[in-house]
Design a protein around this motif. Sequence first.
Motif, mmCIF file in Angstrom:
data_model
loop_
_atom_site.group_PDB
_atom_site.id
_atom_site.type_symbol
_atom_site.label_atom_id
_atom_site.label_comp_id
_atom_site.label_asym_id
_atom_site.label_seq_id
_atom_site.Cartn_x
_atom_site.Cartn_y
_atom_site.Cartn_z
ATOM 1 N N GLU A 100 0.859 -1.184 0.000
ATOM 2 C CA GLU A 100 0.000 0.000 0.000
ATOM 3 C C GLU A 100 0.896 1.235 0.000
ATOM 4 O O GLU A 100 1.619 1.483 0.955
ATOM 5 C CB GLU A 100 -0.924 0.037 1.214
ATOM 6 N N HIS A 101 0.850 2.000 -1.077
ATOM 7 C CA HIS A 101 1.648 3.219 -1.154
ATOM 8 C C HIS A 101 0.941 4.376 -0.462
ATOM 9 O O HIS A 101 1.541 5.101 0.323
ATOM 10 C CB HIS A 101 1.923 3.574 -2.618
ATOM 11 N N MET A 102 -0.357 4.542 -0.763
ATOM 12 C CA MET A 102 -1.126 5.632 -0.165
ATOM 13 C C MET A 102 -2.587 5.214 -0.079
ATOM 14 O O MET A 102 -3.020 4.253 -0.736
ATOM 15 C CB MET A 102 -1.003 6.929 -0.976
ATOM 16 N N ARG A 103 -3.364 5.975 0.706
ATOM 17 C CA ARG A 103 -4.793 5.747 0.843
ATOM 18 C C ARG A 103 -5.534 7.013 0.420
ATOM 19 O O ARG A 103 -5.189 8.113 0.845
ATOM 20 C CB ARG A 103 -5.122 5.405 2.295
ATOM 21 N N VAL A 104 -6.538 6.868 -0.436
ATOM 22 C CA VAL A 104 -7.297 8.016 -0.933
ATOM 23 C C VAL A 104 -8.165 8.593 0.182
ATOM 24 O O VAL A 104 -8.883 7.856 0.871
ATOM 25 C CB VAL A 104 -8.186 7.605 -2.128
ATOM 26 N N ILE A 105 -8.096 9.914 0.369
ATOM 27 C CA ILE A 105 -8.951 10.577 1.348
ATOM 28 C C ILE A 105 -9.901 11.579 0.686
ATOM 29 O O ILE A 105 -10.856 12.028 1.315
ATOM 30 C CB ILE A 105 -8.122 11.280 2.457
ATOM 31 N N GLN A 106 -9.657 11.920 -0.574
ATOM 32 C CA GLN A 106 -10.600 12.734 -1.329
ATOM 33 C C GLN A 106 -10.429 12.451 -2.820
ATOM 34 O O GLN A 106 -9.314 12.467 -3.330
ATOM 35 C CB GLN A 106 -10.412 14.238 -1.083
ATOM 36 N N ALA A 107 -11.536 12.193 -3.490
ATOM 37 C CA ALA A 107 -11.521 11.979 -4.937
ATOM 38 C C ALA A 107 -12.637 12.811 -5.538
ATOM 39 O O ALA A 107 -13.813 12.461 -5.432
ATOM 40 C CB ALA A 107 -11.704 10.504 -5.273
ATOM 41 N N PHE A 108 -12.267 13.915 -6.145
ATOM 42 C CA PHE A 108 -13.214 14.845 -6.766
ATOM 43 C C PHE A 108 -12.856 14.866 -8.244
ATOM 44 O O PHE A 108 -11.957 15.600 -8.656
ATOM 45 C CB PHE A 108 -13.071 16.235 -6.149
ATOM 46 N N GLU A 110 -11.811 15.268 -11.932
ATOM 47 C CA GLU A 110 -11.427 16.409 -12.760
ATOM 48 C C GLU A 110 -11.034 17.643 -11.959
ATOM 49 O O GLU A 110 -10.761 18.693 -12.525
ATOM 50 C CB GLU A 110 -12.526 16.775 -13.766
ATOM 51 N N LYS A 111 -10.987 17.517 -10.628
ATOM 52 C CA LYS A 111 -10.615 18.665 -9.791
ATOM 53 C C LYS A 111 -9.499 18.347 -8.809
ATOM 54 O O LYS A 111 -8.431 18.955 -8.867
ATOM 55 C CB LYS A 111 -11.839 19.196 -9.036
ATOM 56 N N VAL A 112 -9.731 17.404 -7.885
ATOM 57 C CA VAL A 112 -8.757 17.139 -6.821
ATOM 58 C C VAL A 112 -8.665 15.642 -6.534
ATOM 59 O O VAL A 112 -9.693 14.970 -6.429
ATOM 60 C CB VAL A 112 -9.126 17.867 -5.512
ATOM 61 N N LEU A 113 -7.432 15.161 -6.392
ATOM 62 C CA LEU A 113 -7.174 13.843 -5.821
ATOM 63 C C LEU A 113 -6.248 14.049 -4.635
ATOM 64 O O LEU A 113 -5.177 14.653 -4.775
ATOM 65 C CB LEU A 113 -6.525 12.908 -6.847
ATOM 66 N N GLY A 129 2.572 11.587 4.986
ATOM 67 C CA GLY A 129 2.413 12.743 4.105
ATOM 68 C C GLY A 129 1.040 12.761 3.468
ATOM 69 O O GLY A 129 0.345 11.738 3.420
ATOM 70 N N VAL A 130 0.651 13.934 2.996
ATOM 71 C CA VAL A 130 -0.596 14.099 2.255
ATOM 72 C C VAL A 130 -0.241 14.652 0.881
ATOM 73 O O VAL A 130 0.370 15.717 0.768
ATOM 74 C CB VAL A 130 -1.568 15.047 2.974
ATOM 75 N N LEU A 131 -0.598 13.896 -0.146
ATOM 76 C CA LEU A 131 -0.361 14.306 -1.529
ATOM 77 C C LEU A 131 -1.664 14.861 -2.097
ATOM 78 O O LEU A 131 -2.668 14.152 -2.144
ATOM 79 C CB LEU A 131 0.117 13.120 -2.359
ATOM 80 N N THR A 132 -1.637 16.120 -2.506
ATOM 81 C CA THR A 132 -2.806 16.768 -3.095
ATOM 82 C C THR A 132 -2.490 17.124 -4.539
ATOM 83 O O THR A 132 -1.495 17.795 -4.813
ATOM 84 C CB THR A 132 -3.196 18.042 -2.324
ATOM 85 N N ILE A 133 -3.325 16.670 -5.451
ATOM 86 C CA ILE A 133 -3.152 16.944 -6.878
ATOM 87 C C ILE A 133 -4.384 17.693 -7.360
ATOM 88 O O ILE A 133 -5.505 17.191 -7.275
ATOM 89 C CB ILE A 133 -2.967 15.637 -7.673
ATOM 90 N N VAL A 134 -4.169 18.918 -7.832
ATOM 91 C CA VAL A 134 -5.267 19.787 -8.266
ATOM 92 C C VAL A 134 -5.171 20.018 -9.763
ATOM 93 O O VAL A 134 -4.084 20.275 -10.290
ATOM 94 C CB VAL A 134 -5.229 21.139 -7.514
ATOM 95 N N MET A 135 -6.300 19.942 -10.447
ATOM 96 C CA MET A 135 -6.384 20.182 -11.890
ATOM 97 C C MET A 135 -7.230 21.424 -12.142
ATOM 98 O O MET A 135 -8.327 21.543 -11.598
ATOM 99 C CB MET A 135 -7.030 18.976 -12.583
ATOM 100 N N SER A 136 -6.724 22.357 -12.973
ATOM 101 C CA SER A 136 -7.447 23.582 -13.287
ATOM 102 C C SER A 136 -7.337 23.864 -14.779
ATOM 103 O O SER A 136 -6.271 23.675 -15.379
ATOM 104 C CB SER A 136 -6.872 24.779 -12.515
#
Length: 217
Positions: A100-108, A110-113, A129-136
Motif C-alpha cells: 500500500e503506497h497511499m490511501r485516498v482521502i478525497q476523490a473529486f 477532474e478537480k482534486v485527488l 504525508g498528504v499528496l494533493t493533486i489539483v487540476m485547473s
Amino acid sequence: MIRSLAAVFACAAIFAQPVSAEVVATGDSSFVTRDTAVVSADTKAVWLALISPGRWWNSAHTWSGDAANLTLTPQAGGCFCETIPEDPSNDRVTLEGSVEHMRVIQAFPEKVLRMRGGLGPLQSEAATGVLTIVMSEVDEGTLIVWEYAVGGPMRYETPVISRAVDGVMSQQLGGLADLLGRVDAPRARPAEPDADGADSAPEASVEDAIDAMGRGE
C-alpha cells in the motif's frame, strides 16, 4: 523500490523531468514540496490518466520493478496499491505480495485527488504525508499542481530528504505530463469586458489552484 537515500538522489538526477518544482517549506520534522506542469489535455483526460498510474509512474520507484503492477481506486478509502507477482524463475518458492503506497482521502473527479501515506523511503518512518493533486483549466489545456506535505518523526535530515522527495515527485508528475502532452507554462488570458464593461476574471493560475487546496476544493 529504492531503499537508500543515495539511490533516491541518483535516480532522481537521471530521470528528473523539467517540470516546475520546489521545496516550499521545511521544519524540524516536516516539509512541503510543490510541482506544477501544464498539459494540452482537458481535465477529464487528466483525471482518467491520473487514476491509472501504471501508464506513467516510473517503474524504478516500485517494489516490483514494473509500474504495470500499480492500481489506484479513486474513492475515499481507496488504495494506491501495488501487486508483487510471484517469480517463477526463482529457485525457491516466491509467493505473490502487495504494497500500500497511499490511501485516498478525497476523490473529486477532474478537480482534486488527495491521498495520505509515506512514499518511498518514508514508508519505514513514523512520518506520513498528504499528496494533493489539483487540476485547473487554462488556455493551453490543464494546469496540474502536485503538492506533498510531510510531517512527523523520521530518521532523515529534513533538508536532505525534502530535496530527494521533491526530485522523485517531479519525476512522477513529469511522466504524467509527458503522457498527456506537456506544454510551456500557461499564458494569462487577457481580461475581457463583460456586458457591464467590467473585466471578467482570468482563467486559473497556480495561485488559484493552491488556494483551492486550502479550501478543500
